[in-house]
Design a protein around this motif. Sequence first.
Motif, PDB file in Angstrom:
ATOM      1  N   GLN A   1       0.843  -1.710  -0.257  1.00  0.00           N
ATOM      2  CA  GLN A   1       0.277  -0.009  -0.402  1.00  0.00           C
ATOM      3  C   GLN A   1       1.417   0.989  -0.125  1.00  0.00           C
ATOM      4  OE1 GLN A   1      -2.566  -0.551   3.767  1.00  0.00           O
ATOM      5  NE2 GLN A   1      -3.797  -1.365   2.566  1.00  0.00           N
ATOM      6  N   VAL A   2       1.887   1.306   0.807  1.00  0.00           N
ATOM      7  CA  VAL A   2       3.167   2.867   1.019  1.00  0.00           C
ATOM      8  C   VAL A   2       3.424   2.927  -0.509  1.00  0.00           C
ATOM      9  CG1 VAL A   2       5.151   3.094   1.898  1.00  0.00           C
ATOM     10  CG2 VAL A   2       3.511   2.700   3.403  1.00  0.00           C
ATOM     11  N   VAL A   3       4.219   1.668  -1.105  1.00  0.00           N
ATOM     12  CA  VAL A   3       4.729   1.537  -2.539  1.00  0.00           C
ATOM     13  C   VAL A   3       3.288   2.322  -3.801  1.00  0.00           C
ATOM     14  CG1 VAL A   3       5.761   0.486  -4.067  1.00  0.00           C
ATOM     15  CG2 VAL A   3       6.269  -0.193  -1.883  1.00  0.00           C
ATOM     16  N   ASP A   4       2.579   1.593  -3.295  1.00  0.00           N
ATOM     17  CA  ASP A   4       1.794   2.267  -4.294  1.00  0.00           C
ATOM     18  C   ASP A   4       1.003   4.279  -4.132  1.00  0.00           C
ATOM     19  OD1 ASP A   4       1.613   0.011  -5.996  1.00  0.00           O
ATOM     20  OD2 ASP A   4      -0.907  -1.167  -5.175  1.00  0.00           O
ATOM     21  N   TRP A   5       0.989   3.993  -2.806  1.00  0.00           N
ATOM     22  CA  TRP A   5       0.389   5.359  -2.750  1.00  0.00           C
ATOM     23  C   TRP A   5       2.065   6.248  -3.011  1.00  0.00           C
ATOM     24  CZ3 TRP A   5       2.881   9.460   0.147  1.00  0.00           C
ATOM     25  CH2 TRP A   5       2.217  10.555   0.147  1.00  0.00           C
ATOM     26  N   ILE A   6       3.379   5.837  -2.621  1.00  0.00           N
ATOM     27  CA  ILE A   6       4.173   7.158  -2.803  1.00  0.00           C
ATOM     28  C   ILE A   6       4.168   6.694  -4.901  1.00  0.00           C
ATOM     29  CG2 ILE A   6       7.022   6.768  -3.326  1.00  0.00           C
ATOM     30  CD1 ILE A   6       7.131   5.608  -0.748  1.00  0.00           C
ATOM     31  N   ALA A   7       4.250   5.888  -5.456  1.00  0.00           N
ATOM     32  CA  ALA A   7       3.872   5.472  -6.988  1.00  0.00           C
ATOM     33  C   ALA A   7       3.147   7.182  -7.086  1.00  0.00           C
ATOM     34  CB  ALA A   7       3.586   4.606  -7.476  1.00  0.00           C
ATOM     35  N   ASP A   8       1.994   6.652  -6.833  1.00  0.00           N
ATOM     36  CA  ASP A   8       0.570   7.111  -7.042  1.00  0.00           C
ATOM     37  C   ASP A   8       1.132   8.565  -6.884  1.00  0.00           C
ATOM     38  OD1 ASP A   8      -1.194   5.147  -8.035  1.00  0.00           O
ATOM     39  OD2 ASP A   8      -2.221   5.175  -5.875  1.00  0.00           O
ATOM     40  N   TYR A   9       1.723   9.376  -5.481  1.00  0.00           N
ATOM     41  CA  TYR A   9       1.966  11.073  -5.312  1.00  0.00           C
ATOM     42  C   TYR A   9       3.044  11.139  -5.931  1.00  0.00           C
ATOM     43  CZ  TYR A   9       4.816  14.494  -3.222  1.00  0.00           C
ATOM     44  OH  TYR A   9       5.612  15.569  -3.036  1.00  0.00           O
ATOM     45  N   LEU A  10       3.722  10.566  -7.125  1.00  0.00           N
ATOM     46  CA  LEU A  10       5.063  11.417  -7.651  1.00  0.00           C
ATOM     47  C   LEU A  10       4.594  11.120  -9.167  1.00  0.00           C
ATOM     48  CD1 LEU A  10       8.325   8.932  -6.435  1.00  0.00           C
ATOM     49  CD2 LEU A  10       7.591  11.147  -5.989  1.00  0.00           C
ATOM     50  N   ALA A  11       4.121  10.245  -9.774  1.00  0.00           N
ATOM     51  CA  ALA A  11       2.763   9.970 -10.901  1.00  0.00           C
ATOM     52  C   ALA A  11       1.610  11.368 -10.863  1.00  0.00           C
ATOM     53  CB  ALA A  11       1.796   9.494 -10.734  1.00  0.00           C
ATOM     54  N   GLY A  12       1.113  11.979  -9.603  1.00  0.00           N
ATOM     55  CA  GLY A  12       0.273  12.711  -9.544  1.00  0.00           C
ATOM     56  C   GLY A  12       1.019  14.286  -9.188  1.00  0.00           C
ATOM     57  N   ILE A  13       2.101  14.003  -8.921  1.00  0.00           N
ATOM     58  CA  ILE A  13       2.626  15.333  -8.534  1.00  0.00           C
ATOM     59  C   ILE A  13       2.407  17.070  -8.959  1.00  0.00           C
ATOM     60  CG2 ILE A  13       5.243  15.732  -9.186  1.00  0.00           C
ATOM     61  CD1 ILE A  13       5.807  16.133  -6.233  1.00  0.00           C
ATOM     62  N   GLU A  14       2.637  17.012 -10.264  1.00  0.00           N
ATOM     63  CA  GLU A  14       2.901  18.329 -11.108  1.00  0.00           C
ATOM     64  C   GLU A  14       1.178  18.908 -10.667  1.00  0.00           C
ATOM     65  OE1 GLU A  14       3.050  20.019 -15.370  1.00  0.00           O
ATOM     66  OE2 GLU A  14       3.597  17.812 -14.608  1.00  0.00           O
ATOM     67  N   SER A  15       0.283  17.656  -9.806  1.00  0.00           N
ATOM     68  CA  SER A  15      -1.330  18.352 -10.101  1.00  0.00           C
ATOM     69  C   SER A  15      -1.252  19.557  -9.155  1.00  0.00           C
ATOM     70  CB  SER A  15      -2.199  17.921  -9.789  1.00  0.00           C
ATOM     71  OG  SER A  15      -2.311  16.121  -8.799  1.00  0.00           O
ATOM     72  N   ARG A  16      -0.306  19.277  -7.876  1.00  0.00           N
ATOM     73  CA  ARG A  16      -0.495  19.789  -6.730  1.00  0.00           C
ATOM     74  C   ARG A  16      -0.081  20.960  -7.067  1.00  0.00           C
ATOM     75  NH1 ARG A  16      -1.508  15.638  -2.260  1.00  0.00           N
ATOM     76  NH2 ARG A  16      -1.340  14.139  -3.406  1.00  0.00           N
ATOM     77  N   PRO A  17       0.218  22.405  -6.325  1.00  0.00           N
ATOM     78  CA  PRO A  17       1.266  23.396  -5.820  1.00  0.00           C
ATOM     79  C   PRO A  17       1.976  22.664  -5.143  1.00  0.00           C
ATOM     80  CG  PRO A  17      -0.990  22.890  -3.543  1.00  0.00           C
ATOM     81  CD  PRO A  17      -1.551  22.309  -4.845  1.00  0.00           C
ATOM     82  N   VAL A  18       3.486  23.878  -5.485  1.00  0.00           N
ATOM     83  CA  VAL A  18       4.786  23.651  -4.955  1.00  0.00           C
ATOM     84  C   VAL A  18       5.017  23.822  -4.136  1.00  0.00           C
ATOM     85  CG1 VAL A  18       6.593  23.423  -5.796  1.00  0.00           C
ATOM     86  CG2 VAL A  18       5.586  24.289  -7.373  1.00  0.00           C
ATOM     87  N   MET A  19       4.307  24.925  -3.350  1.00  0.00           N
ATOM     88  CA  MET A  19       4.634  24.980  -1.745  1.00  0.00           C
ATOM     89  C   MET A  19       3.614  24.978  -0.992  1.00  0.00           C
ATOM     90  SD  MET A  19       6.352  29.584  -2.239  1.00  0.00           S
ATOM     91  CE  MET A  19       7.139  28.955  -0.468  1.00  0.00           C
TER      92      MET A  19
END
Length: 483
Positions: free
Chosen positions: A12-30
């Motif tokens: 679950q944690v590895v999947d969460w990290i992978a999803d986070y990195l894949a969708g990081i551009e949709s988040r505000p940087v700061m």
Amino acid sequence: MTPEEFRRHGKQVVDWIADYLAGIESRPVMSQVEPGEIRRAVPERPPEHGEPFEAVLADVERVLLPGVTHWQHPGFFAYFPSNASGPSILGDLLSSGLGVQGMLWITSPACTELETVVVDWLADLLGLPDHFRTDGRGGGVIQDSASSACLVALLAALHRAGGGRVASEGIDRRYTLYVSSQTHSSLEKAARIAGLGAAGVRVVDVDPRTMAMDPAHLRTLLERDEAAGAVPAMVCATVGTTSTTAIDPVAAIGDVCRERGVWLHVDAAYAGVAAVCPEFRWINDGVAAYADSYATNPHKWLLTNFDCTVLWTADRAPLLGALSILPDYLRNAATSSGSVVDYRDWQVPLGRRFRALKLWSVIRWYGAEGLRAHIRSGVALAQELASWISAEPGFEVHEPHPLGLVCFRPLWPGMPPDEADRATTWLMDRLNAGGSLYLTHTKIAGRVVLRMAVGGVATEHHHVKSAWDRIREEHAALAATRQ
């Protein structure tokens, strides 16, 4: 947590990290939170009974992520890159899973011996001299940060300057440390910790154009201090300063140090890893002939997540003399034989993690070719950015900018300098508030300039172009309101 529970939640944690990195551009940087907001969202008291791990992951998303500044975001251009790559994250996970405490060779030989191999590999990749290898008289060690590397180098330098007395008798004379106005603040902190105090730090002039240390002024300060009875302990030359990536003339500084027997430490925290590319090895001119110690951070630009700084020394004897303490409870046959490396003697803390695993994973996954491609990509994007800025009448680029950092200043015709600096700061704050990019600033010749550091794992050409377009648009809008 049983091994089977760990298996399930680990996936679950590895999947969460992978999803986070894949969708990081949709988040505000700061980060989007106010001071104290995260603390208020967490219960004041710890839970009486255990909770399912799914609840922890849910709160990471709900409570913590709004308070995270996303360093792996492709629009993160602040400070310097702090790369976290897949193989590095997995290597760190292996280190955590093994739970090694590698203070002595005997407490896990693999931890020590892999580190000796990996730091020698990296020395080879960077074209560093053979006497920095661990199978020579010097050697390398992975520290947590360049700040720790600077402190350890200073302690070794003091040991040598004091003829071995400082470790046993303390600061018995007035020792001095030499930096420039562009040297990282960790050097002054190291002087405070080591007992020299801020009063023992001398600031050498810099060339006003390049911001590099002036060897002639260094010689003047050394002569003055020696005449006053002080003992110069260490000079720190920087390859790639934090403000502007200025590169001090290591060979010329080394000549001055050799004349007077002063330890030369080279802090290449950001820029040093660029030497994986043969065309950038010029940044280390003079290191092989003159440097007593040298440090660079794979955790900045070389795809290795924090913390991972490599410190090399040309001669390990002063380092071990300054830091080695062997109580009875640490004695063992391997240590007594003198045939092994005990890295506890190469750092301030006793304990140490298996950091070599992540650097090993990165080098093996990418290979020299992949590491060079990453550095070259960042430099090429930064140089293209600089060309765009230079061609824009309303901006001024600071020269030189040989690597991945570009410093530039928006122009505000007719404004007094103080007001123009406030306008530049206001522009930066407005850009950062937009969510798509993050810049920081510094001062050059007393004027506020913006810094744009290119080199993130996910940063591509269109991210840099989009950021530049936003900077131009916001500057034009602000300039129009002030006319």
